[in-house]
Design a protein around this motif. Structure first.
Motif, PDB file in Angstrom:
ATOM      1  N   LYS A 111     -11.110  -6.132   1.824  1.00 26.56           N
ATOM      2  CA  LYS A 111     -10.741  -6.267   0.663  1.00 26.56           C
ATOM      3  C   LYS A 111      -9.408  -5.699   0.493  1.00 26.56           C
ATOM      4  O   LYS A 111      -8.602  -6.264  -0.487  1.00 26.56           O
ATOM      5  N   GLY A 112      -8.075  -4.676   0.729  1.00 34.87           N
ATOM      6  CA  GLY A 112      -7.019  -4.581   1.230  1.00 34.87           C
ATOM      7  C   GLY A 112      -6.187  -5.742   1.179  1.00 34.87           C
ATOM      8  O   GLY A 112      -5.203  -6.164   0.653  1.00 34.87           O
ATOM      9  N   LEU A 113      -6.799  -6.464   2.528  1.00 37.30           N
ATOM     10  CA  LEU A 113      -5.615  -7.348   2.583  1.00 37.30           C
ATOM     11  C   LEU A 113      -5.559  -8.547   1.594  1.00 37.30           C
ATOM     12  O   LEU A 113      -4.928  -9.696   1.370  1.00 37.30           O
ATOM     13  N   GLU A 114      -6.917  -9.169   1.201  1.00 37.78           N
ATOM     14  CA  GLU A 114      -7.136  -9.886   0.163  1.00 37.78           C
ATOM     15  C   GLU A 114      -6.738  -9.256  -1.171  1.00 37.78           C
ATOM     16  O   GLU A 114      -5.822 -10.259  -2.195  1.00 37.78           O
ATOM     17  N   ALA A 115      -6.409  -8.042  -1.396  1.00 40.77           N
ATOM     18  CA  ALA A 115      -5.924  -8.158  -2.699  1.00 40.77           C
ATOM     19  C   ALA A 115      -3.729  -7.408  -2.808  1.00 40.77           C
ATOM     20  O   ALA A 115      -3.581  -8.989  -2.886  1.00 40.77           O
ATOM     21  N   ILE A 116      -3.603  -7.871  -1.468  1.00 39.46           N
ATOM     22  CA  ILE A 116      -2.272  -8.336  -0.277  1.00 39.46           C
ATOM     23  C   ILE A 116      -1.819  -9.824  -1.124  1.00 39.46           C
ATOM     24  O   ILE A 116      -0.211  -9.911  -1.645  1.00 39.46           O
ATOM     25  N   GLY A 129       6.315   4.177   6.043  1.00 32.29           N
ATOM     26  CA  GLY A 129       6.323   4.235   7.170  1.00 32.29           C
ATOM     27  C   GLY A 129       7.516   4.113   7.951  1.00 32.29           C
ATOM     28  O   GLY A 129       8.515   3.582   8.566  1.00 32.29           O
ATOM     29  N   SER A 130       6.768   4.008  10.144  1.00 37.49           N
ATOM     30  CA  SER A 130       7.641   2.856  10.328  1.00 37.49           C
ATOM     31  C   SER A 130       6.703   1.801  10.503  1.00 37.49           C
ATOM     32  O   SER A 130       5.084   2.188  10.888  1.00 37.49           O
ATOM     33  N   PRO A 131       7.104   0.538  11.439  1.00 40.57           N
ATOM     34  CA  PRO A 131       6.221   0.246  12.089  1.00 40.57           C
ATOM     35  C   PRO A 131       6.020  -0.244  12.880  1.00 40.57           C
ATOM     36  O   PRO A 131       5.278  -0.661  13.540  1.00 40.57           O
ATOM     37  N   ALA A 132       6.153   1.408  13.764  1.00 39.59           N
ATOM     38  CA  ALA A 132       5.878   1.152  15.807  1.00 39.59           C
ATOM     39  C   ALA A 132       4.860   2.610  15.523  1.00 39.59           C
ATOM     40  O   ALA A 132       4.628   3.064  16.124  1.00 39.59           O
ATOM     41  N   GLU A 133       4.292   1.869  14.231  1.00 43.06           N
ATOM     42  CA  GLU A 133       2.693   3.095  14.444  1.00 43.06           C
ATOM     43  C   GLU A 133       1.486   2.083  15.639  1.00 43.06           C
ATOM     44  O   GLU A 133       1.355   1.970  15.171  1.00 43.06           O
ATOM     45  N   ILE A 134       1.684   2.641  16.534  1.00 43.45           N
ATOM     46  CA  ILE A 134       1.031   1.879  17.417  1.00 43.45           C
ATOM     47  C   ILE A 134      -0.404   1.588  17.199  1.00 43.45           C
ATOM     48  O   ILE A 134      -0.933   1.255  17.393  1.00 43.45           O
ATOM     49  N   GLU A 172      -2.865  -2.703  10.096  1.00 41.78           N
ATOM     50  CA  GLU A 172      -1.898  -2.350   9.238  1.00 41.78           C
ATOM     51  C   GLU A 172      -2.270  -3.338   7.956  1.00 41.78           C
ATOM     52  O   GLU A 172      -2.198  -3.859   7.995  1.00 41.78           O
ATOM     53  N   LEU A 173      -1.578  -3.078   6.640  1.00 45.87           N
ATOM     54  CA  LEU A 173      -1.640  -3.889   5.673  1.00 45.87           C
ATOM     55  C   LEU A 173       0.461  -2.823   4.924  1.00 45.87           C
ATOM     56  O   LEU A 173      -0.126  -3.420   3.334  1.00 45.87           O
ATOM     57  N   VAL A 174       0.743  -2.679   5.784  1.00 43.92           N
ATOM     58  CA  VAL A 174       2.050  -2.592   4.970  1.00 43.92           C
ATOM     59  C   VAL A 174       3.522  -2.801   5.604  1.00 43.92           C
ATOM     60  O   VAL A 174       4.208  -2.955   5.193  1.00 43.92           O
ATOM     61  N   ASN A 175       3.302  -3.126   6.668  1.00 40.85           N
ATOM     62  CA  ASN A 175       4.769  -2.893   7.760  1.00 40.85           C
ATOM     63  C   ASN A 175       4.652  -4.477   7.913  1.00 40.85           C
ATOM     64  O   ASN A 175       5.260  -5.717   7.155  1.00 40.85           O
ATOM     65  N   MET A 176       5.004  -4.862   8.927  1.00 39.26           N
ATOM     66  CA  MET A 176       5.218  -6.311   9.250  1.00 39.26           C
ATOM     67  C   MET A 176       4.268  -7.332   9.606  1.00 39.26           C
ATOM     68  O   MET A 176       4.381  -9.199   9.130  1.00 39.26           O
ATOM     69  N   LYS A 177       3.476  -7.075   9.193  1.00 36.95           N
ATOM     70  CA  LYS A 177       1.707  -7.919   8.424  1.00 36.95           C
ATOM     71  C   LYS A 177       1.876  -8.152   7.189  1.00 36.95           C
ATOM     72  O   LYS A 177       1.945  -9.411   6.895  1.00 36.95           O
ATOM     73  N   VAL A 178       2.747  -7.592   6.493  1.00 32.96           N
ATOM     74  CA  VAL A 178       2.792  -7.453   5.238  1.00 32.96           C
ATOM     75  C   VAL A 178       4.233  -8.969   5.197  1.00 32.96           C
ATOM     76  O   VAL A 178       4.699 -10.169   4.157  1.00 32.96           O
ATOM     77  N   ALA A 179       5.274  -8.705   6.373  1.00 38.70           N
ATOM     78  CA  ALA A 179       5.892  -9.358   6.324  1.00 38.70           C
ATOM     79  C   ALA A 179       6.147 -10.561   7.203  1.00 38.70           C
ATOM     80  O   ALA A 179       6.319 -12.002   6.368  1.00 38.70           O
ATOM     81  N   GLN A 213       0.668  -1.061  -0.155  1.00 39.26           N
ATOM     82  CA  GLN A 213       0.002   0.144   0.135  1.00 39.26           C
ATOM     83  C   GLN A 213       1.061   1.261  -0.145  1.00 39.26           C
ATOM     84  O   GLN A 213       1.590   1.838   0.863  1.00 39.26           O
ATOM     85  N   ASN A 214       0.913   2.119  -0.869  1.00 43.50           N
ATOM     86  CA  ASN A 214       1.322   2.942  -1.017  1.00 43.50           C
ATOM     87  C   ASN A 214       0.884   4.215  -0.793  1.00 43.50           C
ATOM     88  O   ASN A 214      -0.450   4.540  -1.464  1.00 43.50           O
ATOM     89  N   MET A 215       1.104   5.472  -0.289  1.00 43.28           N
ATOM     90  CA  MET A 215       0.321   6.283   0.022  1.00 43.28           C
ATOM     91  C   MET A 215       0.834   8.275  -0.503  1.00 43.28           C
ATOM     92  O   MET A 215       2.042   8.072  -0.401  1.00 43.28           O
TER      93      MET A 215
END
Length: 446
Positions: free
Chosen positions: A110-115, A135-140, A146-153, A39-41
């Motif tokens: 829907k985003g999770l499915e696309a990823i 951004g950062s993986p530590a955005e508590i 979240e769909l961009v950092n540790m979830k994707v890893a 996901q890119n912003m």
């Protein structure tokens, strides 16, 4: 999956550059490698060969990997349109406008499915996937959806390299703090650290490397030098504005500082022209006496036209052109130069709602009709014969816009595209130019 993920302790840490470099390095090793960002912003986008829209960074990374870019490399692109809303581009196509809250509440699954489908496709088609975080993986406050950092890893099951920007200061706190805020499971994924944007003698930082390794138990893979003008398009328009504001040159070009600037990479080639000074102009007090003016693309043409009027920039620009100044309007900037802008997206005859209209600057006799249909296409062509330019070298670029502009006066077009279509406006011997084609200034002749 065979791959690795580049995450950062903050935005602008250098994730995109490092991902691009790794794509090229592995491609040179004759591996079939691909970039991926879930996901890119960003309002800086890239048009694929099949006319789809993805983040510009992933397009450049695909070029580094020596492959064609595709929507699988960036399935979700969010393009901010206001402080509260963003345009959602899913698999290269604009689908709707959503607030941050609505997106998190209604689009997560829907985003999770696309990823997941994108990762499955890339895993099947490529030997190696270089994944970029955001951004950062530590955005508590965001971690639960979240769909961009540790979830994707986790979905890709790949190790993570954490990148920190030393130029900002606080690099030790950034790294240690980020790791402390990760869960133990997430922290185990971090297999290495990279210190980026280092200036000076790297030998002076060896004590810092030793401290970090002893404190975190994670090896420092490298300390990378600060690289100026590396040519990799950024995703944050703030960095480009800050960069050009510090330059000085004999030729003074004023860029109207629009809100939610789109495809600011249009301006980046001037970074390589030492005799050119680019400055972003916010209101009439900053206009001065430039040699040329550029009105760039923006997410909201009508709002920007009204803002230019309120800031008293409109009359400054009109007077500038009347006294022989040069001006170029790109996409929304082209629309603003016209006579009238009609937003057909507001039309609903059954409810008695009429199309919103606004007068343009009337520097070009043209009427623009805005609509929901979005045109995203790569284009090739040459300067139109009307321009009487002696050397008509090929022009390549791309269009990303909604709406159509009808030129009402007897005037020549700017470009003659290979498709046979005439494009844009060229008047007053080239002193007024309007075009929908991005990356015009990437052509040295022009």
């Amino acid at each position: 999956m065979r791959g690795i993920m580049i995450q950062g302790t903050s935005s602008d840490a250098g994730k995109s550059l490092i991902t691009t470099a790794l794509c090229r390095m592995f491609a040179l090793e004759e591996m079939k490698v691909t970039p991926f960002k879930s996901q890119n912003m960003s309002n800086n986008s890239y048009v694929t060969v099949d006319g789809k829209e993805i983040g510009r960074a992933q397009g450049i990374q695909a070029e580094a990997a020596m492959i064609e870019a595709s929507v699988w490399m960036n399935p979700i692109l969010l393009k901010p349109r206001s402080d509260l809303q963003s345009e959602v581009v899913l698999f290269g196509k604009s689908v709707k406008m959503l607030s941050g809250r609505d997106y998190r509440e209604t689009y997560y699954e829907k985003g999770l499915e696309a990823i997941q489908s994108s990762l499955a496709y890339l895993d099947k088609e490529y030997d190696l996937v270089i994944i970029e975080g955001a951004g950062s993986p530590a955005e508590i406050n965001l971690n639960d959806r979240e769909l961009v950092n540790m979830k994707v890893a986790e979905l890709a099951d790949v190790p993570v390299i954490l990148v920190a920007d030393i130029e900002r200061g606080g690099v030790f706190a950034n790294i240690v703090g980020t790791l402390e805020l990760l869960s133990s499971k997430e922290r185990k994924r971090v297999q290495g650290l990279i210190i980026n944007k280092f200036r000076g003698d790297v030998a002076l930082f060896q004590d810092g490397v030793k401290w970090l390794e002893e404190k975190t138990g994670i090896p420092v893979f490298g300390v990378l030098p600060y690289i100026d003008n590396h040519g990799i398009d950024g995703e944050d328009s703030l960095s480009i504005k800050n960069h050009y504001g510090k330059r000085s040159g004999a030729i003074d070009i004023a860029v109207i500082d629009v809100s939610y600037l789109l495809n600011y990479s249009d301006i980046e080639p001037f970074a390589y022209e030492e005799d050119v000074s680019i400055r972003f102009v916010k209101d009439s007090s900053e206009f001065g006496n430039p040699d040329a003016v550029i009105i760039p693309d923006t997410q909201n043409t009508l709002c920007e036209m009204n803002a230019i009027r309120e800031k008293k920039l409109e009359q400054e620009i009109i007077n500038f052109v009347k006294t022989g100044g040069y001006i170029v309007g790109i996409s929304s900037g082209f629309q603003i130069l016209g006579t009238e802008i009609i937003d057909q997206t507001q039309t609903d005859a059954e409810k008695g709602i009429q199309a919103e209209q606004s007068k343009g600057m009337n520097l070009i006799s043209a009427r623009t009709f805005l609509n929901l249909e979005k045109n995203t296409t790569r284009v090739k062509g040459k300067y139109h014969s009307h321009t009487k330019l002696k050397r008509r070298k090929p022009i390549e670029g791309f269009e990303i816009h909604s709406g159509k502009t009808e030129v009402l006066e007897e005037a020549g077009s700017f470009l003659e595209l290979d498709s046979g279509r005439s494009e844009g406006y060229y008047g007053h011997n080239g002193k007024i130019i309007g075009t929908y084609v991005h990356h015009l200034f990437h052509h040295d002749e022009w």
